[in-house]
Design an enzyme around this catalytic site. Structure first.
Site, mmCIF file in Angstrom:
data_model
loop_
_atom_site.group_PDB
_atom_site.id
_atom_site.type_symbol
_atom_site.label_atom_id
_atom_site.label_comp_id
_atom_site.label_asym_id
_atom_site.label_seq_id
_atom_site.Cartn_x
_atom_site.Cartn_y
_atom_site.Cartn_z
ATOM 1 N N ASP A 63 -52.267 -50.483 85.415
ATOM 2 C CA ASP A 63 -52.946 -49.214 85.590
ATOM 3 C C ASP A 63 -52.513 -48.484 86.842
ATOM 4 O OD1 ASP A 63 -55.046 -47.994 83.975
ATOM 5 O OD2 ASP A 63 -55.724 -50.085 83.838
ATOM 6 N N ASN B 229 -54.178 -46.075 73.641
ATOM 7 C CA ASN B 229 -53.240 -45.198 74.364
ATOM 8 C C ASN B 229 -52.612 -44.142 73.450
ATOM 9 O OD1 ASN B 229 -51.904 -47.752 76.637
ATOM 10 N ND2 ASN B 229 -53.603 -46.327 76.919
HETATM 11 C C1 FPP Z 1 -51.319 -47.372 82.600
HETATM 12 O O1 FPP Z 1 -51.343 -46.377 83.612
HETATM 13 C C2 FPP Z 1 -49.990 -47.533 82.043
HETATM 14 C C3 FPP Z 1 -49.635 -47.262 80.759
HETATM 15 C C4 FPP Z 1 -50.575 -46.713 79.771
HETATM 16 C C5 FPP Z 1 -48.249 -47.478 80.304
HETATM 17 C C6 FPP Z 1 -47.503 -48.655 80.823
HETATM 18 C C7 FPP Z 1 -46.209 -48.699 80.138
HETATM 19 C C8 FPP Z 1 -45.030 -49.002 80.679
HETATM 20 C C9 FPP Z 1 -44.873 -49.328 82.125
HETATM 21 C C10 FPP Z 1 -43.823 -48.957 79.813
HETATM 22 C C11 FPP Z 1 -43.463 -50.282 79.184
HETATM 23 C C12 FPP Z 1 -42.049 -50.255 78.830
HETATM 24 C C13 FPP Z 1 -41.352 -51.151 78.079
HETATM 25 C C14 FPP Z 1 -39.878 -51.030 77.980
HETATM 26 C C15 FPP Z 1 -42.024 -52.248 77.345
HETATM 27 P P1 FPP Z 1 -52.164 -45.063 83.341
HETATM 28 O O2 FPP Z 1 -51.322 -44.097 82.599
HETATM 29 O O3 FPP Z 1 -53.445 -45.411 82.653
HETATM 30 O O4 FPP Z 1 -52.385 -44.519 84.768
HETATM 31 P P2 FPP Z 1 -53.737 -43.901 85.344
HETATM 32 O O5 FPP Z 1 -54.720 -45.041 85.312
HETATM 33 O O6 FPP Z 1 -53.361 -43.492 86.713
HETATM 34 O O7 FPP Z 1 -54.113 -42.757 84.451
#
Ligand code: FPP
Length: 208
Positions: free
Chosen positions: A2, A50
């Site tokens: 996160d 998501n």
């Molecule tokens: C959460 O942060 C993160 C995600 C929803 C996405 C994580 C995905 C990756 C790092 C990509 C994976 C890649 C491969 C190649 C498998 P958030 O967006 O919820 O951040 P926030 O809490 O600040 O809103």
């Protein structure tokens, strides 16, 4: 993982730039786990919820995965680890799906550890799926995406939230939980080491 979005917003950058940084962090952490002889590492990359984010963010995330899967496969080959996908990837477009399947196939023979990546994954979905597959059989473990793997010793959630958010609901029953306000792109090897230090001080009783 996160905090990718907030990491980017704080810098007046698009949220997907945060996800791009998040992937770098993810690869660095896998590499460090190799050095520490941690054979099983899991990442919650894309939850069943998501996909209800903005079209721009979802398609951006898909492109990022498309862009990075080969690098991921190369890294896994180098580390002698196999990729195990948790989740229903039929949701993804055919190109991304076949990239994921290739990465799984090409790393199947590696015996030095596993990287689980949860993609379109939800813990409740996993349990419903397992219940259907098991029929009248006993023991649900072998129908989970993590079949054959030990339960996680540690769960780390970055970005300040203190909940499980539908991750590995069955597997985490006795797992030690760690929460940090650090945004995922800033999560460092030093912070992981500190958490492992704290883990080593905890007294695990497994209810006994
Ligand atoms: C959460 O942060 C993160 C995600 C929803 C996405 C994580 C995905 C990756 C790092 C990509 C994976 C890649 C491969 C190649 C498998 P958030 O967006 O919820 O951040 P926030 O809490 O600040 O809103």
């Amino acid at each position: 993982m996160d905090g990718n979005g907030r990491w980017a917003t704080k810098r007046r950058l698009p949220r997907n730039t945060g996800h791009r940084e998040g992937i770098k962090t993810m690869l660095g952490i896998v590499e460090h786990c190799q050095k520490l002889n941690i054979p099983f590492v899991s990442f919650y990359a894309f939850s069943t919820e998501n996909k209800y984010r903005s079209k721009l963010e979802v398609s951006g995330l898909m492109s990022l995965m498309e862009e990075h899967l080969e690098a991921m496969a190369d890294k896994l080959a180098l580390l002698n680890r196999r990729l195990n996908v948790m989740g229903d990837i039929s949701y993804f477009n055919p190109k991304l799906r076949s990239l994921i399947e290739d990465c799984v196939k090409n790393t199947q023979g590696f015996s030095g550890g596993v990287v689980n990546v949860a993609l379109n994954y939800g813990g409740r979905d996993e349990l419903n799926r397992a219940a259907k597959l098991m029929g009248k059989d006993e023991g649900i473990e072998k129908y989970l995406y993590t079949a054959g793997q030990p339960d996680p010793d540690m769960l780390i959630r970055t970005g300040g939230e203190k909940r499980l958010s539908n991750f590995m609901l069955y597997q985490l029953a006795y797992t030690e939980l760690f929460f940090t306000d650090t945004f995922w792109p800033d999560f460092s090897i030093e912070e992981l080491n500190e958490m492992i230090g704290e883990y080593n001080k905890r007294n695990r009783r497994f209810g006994k």
